[in-house]
Design a protein around this motif. Structure first.
Motif, short mmCIF file in Angstrom:
data_model
loop_
_atom_site.label_atom_id
_atom_site.label_comp_id
_atom_site.label_asym_id
_atom_site.label_seq_id
_atom_site.Cartn_x
_atom_site.Cartn_y
_atom_site.Cartn_z
N ILE A 3 48.00 14.12 56.61
CA ILE A 3 48.81 14.63 55.51
C ILE A 3 49.01 16.14 55.61
O ILE A 3 50.03 16.68 55.19
CB ILE A 3 48.16 14.26 54.16
CG1 ILE A 3 49.13 14.55 53.00
CG2 ILE A 3 46.84 14.99 53.94
CD1 ILE A 3 48.66 14.01 51.69
N GLN A 29 54.51 12.27 45.89
CA GLN A 29 53.37 13.02 46.41
C GLN A 29 52.11 12.17 46.38
O GLN A 29 51.83 11.49 45.39
CB GLN A 29 53.16 14.29 45.57
CG GLN A 29 54.42 15.11 45.34
CD GLN A 29 55.08 15.52 46.63
OE1 GLN A 29 54.42 15.72 47.64
NE2 GLN A 29 56.41 15.64 46.62
N GLU A 30 51.38 12.19 47.46
CA GLU A 30 50.16 11.41 47.57
C GLU A 30 48.99 12.14 46.90
O GLU A 30 48.96 13.37 46.84
CB GLU A 30 49.83 11.13 49.03
CG GLU A 30 50.93 10.35 49.76
CD GLU A 30 50.59 10.13 51.21
OE1 GLU A 30 49.39 10.15 51.54
OE2 GLU A 30 51.52 9.95 52.01
N GLU A 32 46.02 12.46 47.89
CA GLU A 32 45.22 13.22 48.84
C GLU A 32 45.69 14.66 48.96
O GLU A 32 44.92 15.57 49.26
CB GLU A 32 45.27 12.53 50.20
CG GLU A 32 44.30 13.11 51.23
CD GLU A 32 44.38 12.38 52.55
OE1 GLU A 32 43.73 12.84 53.51
OE2 GLU A 32 45.09 11.36 52.62
N PRO A 38 42.64 8.38 47.32
CA PRO A 38 43.86 7.56 47.13
C PRO A 38 43.81 6.64 45.91
O PRO A 38 44.85 6.31 45.34
CB PRO A 38 43.92 6.74 48.43
CG PRO A 38 43.25 7.61 49.45
CD PRO A 38 42.16 8.32 48.71
N GLU A 41 45.69 7.26 42.51
CA GLU A 41 47.04 6.81 42.21
C GLU A 41 47.02 5.61 41.27
O GLU A 41 47.94 5.43 40.46
CB GLU A 41 47.77 6.45 43.50
CG GLU A 41 47.98 7.64 44.44
CD GLU A 41 48.76 7.26 45.69
OE1 GLU A 41 49.35 6.17 45.71
OE2 GLU A 41 48.78 8.07 46.63
#
Length: 272
Positions: A3, A29-30, A32, A38, A41
């Motif tokens: 990333i 947008q992640e 991380e 993760p 989310e």
């Protein structure tokens, strides 16, 4: 691709190069990227869904002050019905005098103090709920003026939400109104059974108003029994089988010499 490789400072270039670089950035947008796992989310999605559902409920509206017309009459009758149902389910407040006689403050048993503190907290919550429900019925009958605070309670009840007035005196809970009342009644029955029949052999940890007081009481009992500073103590855990019928286990289990059997813990995002 890591990333960090996707989020870099662009090379020196022209205006069009920067626009092209920005357009290549992911739309979503992640977690991380912000230093979260993760699984964060999942929490975000649940929160957004909850906010969306809450907004939809608020959009549906609930006008109590306007009692004219079929809509107003329906809302009013529905409100009266809900208030009566809640009132019928709520038991009377705990008799603190009887509890103090049966479970006096004891140096060797801090659980007596924990019990007395718990029923005082629940009594305060029952008082707020009962008083507000009575005021709603009186206001709808025209005996008293419906204040802004009571009108907010009415709106929350019609939307199936726990009123903010109750939350200020309540234990932490994310349940909607119906589930909240069922949970509250179960908690009240649990402590009434404790008063009537004695301390349960297996404690309902998540049923306590202030869980930390119960945990501190367990440590105090051990510290005072063996004359050890409570600051030097920590908990040790032993996991048993998953309870299926608590009432049967209450009869078959023997009270431990030290510590306590508990149930009511939950795992999120995994399983045992």
């Amino acid at each position: 691709m890591c990333i960090r490789d996707r989020y870099t400072v662009p090379d020196l270039g022209q205006y069009e190069d920067y626009i092209h670089f920005i357009n290549k950035m992911p739309n979503k947008q992640e977690a991380e990227l912000f230093g979260f796992h993760p699984n964060a989310e999942i929490t975000r999605d649940l929160k957004e869904t909850d906010q969306l559902c809450s907004s939809l409920l608020l959009v549906s509206g609930s006008n109590i002050s306007k009692g004219s017309g079929s809509d107003g009459e329906t809302q009013e009758s529905k409100l009266v019905s809900i208030c009566k149902e809640i009132s019928s389910k709520l038991p009377k407040r705990f008799d603190t005098e009887i509890a103090q006689v049966k479970y006096p403050v004891s140096y060797s048993n801090s659980m007596n103090t924990v019990l007395l503190q718990e029923i005082e907290r629940y009594n305060a919550l029952i008082k707020v709920i009962s008083t507000s429900l009575t005021q709603i019925e009186d206001a709808l009958k025209g005996k008293i003026v419906m204040s802004e605070q009571i009108e907010k309670v009415c709106a929350s009840i019609l939307l199936g939400l726990v009123p903010d007035m109750w939350k200020k005196k309540s234990y932490p809970s994310l349940k909607p109104l119906a589930s909240y009342i069922s949970d509250l009644v179960e908690r009240l029955h649990y402590f009434q059974s404790w008063i009537d029949k004695g301390p349960p052999k297996i404690q309902w940890l998540s049923g306590f108003f202030f869980t930390q007081s119960f945990l501190t009481g367990i440590l105090q009992n051990f510290a005072r029994k063996y004359t050890i500073a409570i600051d030097h103590l920590t908990f040790d855990f032993e996991f048993l089988q998953e309870p299926t019928n608590i009432q049967e286990l209450q009869q078959s289990f023997e009270k431990p010499k030290e510590g306590s059997y508990i149930y009511g813990l939950y795992l999120e995002g995994c399983r045992w």
